[in-house]
Write an enzyme that holds these catalytic residues in place. Structure first.
Site, PDB file in Angstrom:
ATOM      1  CG  HIS A 118      -1.239   0.724  -4.499  1.00 43.08           C
ATOM      2  ND1 HIS A 118      -1.850   1.929  -4.319  1.00 43.08           N
ATOM      3  CD2 HIS A 118      -1.664  -0.065  -3.471  1.00 43.08           C
ATOM      4  CE1 HIS A 118      -2.601   1.884  -3.229  1.00 43.08           C
ATOM      5  NE2 HIS A 118      -2.501   0.680  -2.708  1.00 43.08           N
ATOM      6  CG  ASN A 147      -2.897   4.401  -0.146  1.00 39.80           C
ATOM      7  OD1 ASN A 147      -4.018   4.729   0.219  1.00 39.80           O
ATOM      8  ND2 ASN A 147      -2.477   3.154  -0.152  1.00 39.80           N
ATOM      9  CB  SER A 185      -0.884   0.036   1.247  1.00 38.16           C
ATOM     10  OG  SER A 185      -1.823  -1.001   1.225  1.00 38.16           O
ATOM     11  CD  GLU A 206      -1.272   4.794  -6.934  1.00 37.78           C
ATOM     12  OE1 GLU A 206      -0.704   5.853  -6.657  1.00 37.78           O
ATOM     13  OE2 GLU A 206      -1.877   4.100  -6.106  1.00 37.78           O
TER      14      GLU A 206
END
Ligand SMILES: NC(=O)c1ccc[n+]([C@@H]2O[C@H](COP(=O)([O-])OP(=O)(O)OC[C@H]3O[C@@H](n4cnc5c(N)ncnc54)[C@H](O)[C@@H]3O)[C@@H](O)[C@H]2O)c1
Length: 313
Positions: free
Chosen positions: A131, A182, A110, A143
């Site tokens: 990701h 994130n 993450s 990603e």
């Protein structure tokens, strides 16, 4: 179709396996816990059914009992084990040894920079971040993180593979913690938690403020499009007042730590920032799935592209 391997058969591993299997790949999932491994195929079948997809894709998912046979013939490996650096480093050390030399090795971490996972390993040119977002079958973005030693060929192959399975890969050219989405998400959560801790409003009101305002625009208006739309001069005036006021905690907020210490973990314990009944939790999950299914058919945003104007690799 080529064989892909997933390491970790939890929430994300099963979702990612489901996406590759639906696109026609043979998928092998390694999950060390026997009681979890037994549920991998059924969870994938249930999820396929819930989103109205062909559940027979699960026939392409196998669950070998060891890592070596899971990855032995894989062209692409995705690690989706717990978010612990040392665990991921030990898994990647094994992958470098056991997967074919030509296989690409991807981590679904993450927030951990990929270079930290690949540190000291041979053939880091084929180690990359991918990701995914939960639920993997319904969220388009993946990603693709280029670490210092990741080769351009690894990035190009990974981007194409993800496009081929129906995802919108975004090339992140700098291996920064949290990558792009994130990092942005948790900048928002940091401020939200600080506001609750400060008594500015309660948790339900804060969420309502987001969902009834800029949250509605986000699917078609990113923050930088929004800044352009209102004008950078106005944005600068606003920032002169607001930026010095924003939360500046260098680590997690003590209010969050106190909630965790008190056993208030959210859905897991029935209370987090708010209290949740079983019915409310079920209803929220259903609303989310329904919303994402609808969003899938009416998506209007432009395809994700390069996220940083760096020199061509
Ligand atoms: N949950 C999310 O919303 C989300 C979203 C994007 C990325 N991620 C990341 O994906 C990764 C997996 O998250 P998750 O939510 O699926 O966790 P999870 O706990 O549901 O699944 C992880 C699985 O890995 C297994 N595992 C433990 N040790 C292992 C090992 N040595 N080899 C292989 N498998 C092992 C566990 O038994 C477990 O079943 C984490 O890095 C997480 O940060 C999670």
């Amino acid at each position: 179709m080529s064989q892909v391997a997933i390491v970790g058969g939890g929430l994300m591993g099963v979702g990612i396996a489901q996406v590759f299997a639906s696109a026609g790949h043979a998928v092998r999932v390694f999950e060390p816990l026997e009681q979890v491994r037994r549920t991998v195929r059924q969870r994938a079948a249930d999820s396929l059914q819930a989103i109205g997809a062909d559940a027979s894709a699960v026939d392409r998912i196998e669950t070998p009992v060891d890592l070596a046979s899971t990855v032995a013939a894989a062209v692409f490996v995705t690690e989706a084990a717990p978010e612990k650096l040392e665990l991921k480093r030990s898994i990647f050390a094994q992958l470098v040894e056991r997967a074919p030399r030509s296989a690409i090795l991807a981590s679904n971490t993450s927030v951990i920079p990929i270079s930290r996972i690949a540190a000291g390993l041979d053939t880091a040119d084929r180690i990359v971040g991918t990701h995914w977002w939960n639920p993997a079958p319904l969220i388009p973005l993946v990603e693709v993180i280029q670490a210092a030693r990741t080769s351009p060929a690894t990035i190009a192959t990974t981007m194409q593979l993800l496009r081929n399975v129906g995802k919108r890969p975004a090339h992140v050219k700098k291996d920064t913690a949290g990558f792009v989405a994130n990092r942005l998400q948790h900048a928002l959560w940091r401020e939200a938690i600080a506001m609750i801790a400060d008594g500015i409003c309660d948790a339900a009101t804060l969420d309502e403020c987001v969902k009834s305002s800029f949250g509605l625009r986000l699917p078609v208006l990113g923050p930088l499009e929004n800044a352009d739309l209102v004008g950078l001069d106005l944005t600068l005036d606003i920032h002169r007042t607001i930026i010095p006021e924003l939360d500046r905690h260098a680590g997690p907020h003590e209010f969050l730590a106190a909630q965790v210490d008190a056993g208030k973990l959210g859905f897991k314990t029935g209370e987090g920032f708010r209290s949740w009944t079983d019915t409310e939790m079920k209803a929220l999950r259903e609303r989310l799935t329904k919303h994402l299914l609808a969003a899938r058919t009416i998506s209007t945003s432009s395809p994700a592209t390069s996220l940083r104007s760096a020199p061509p690799a």
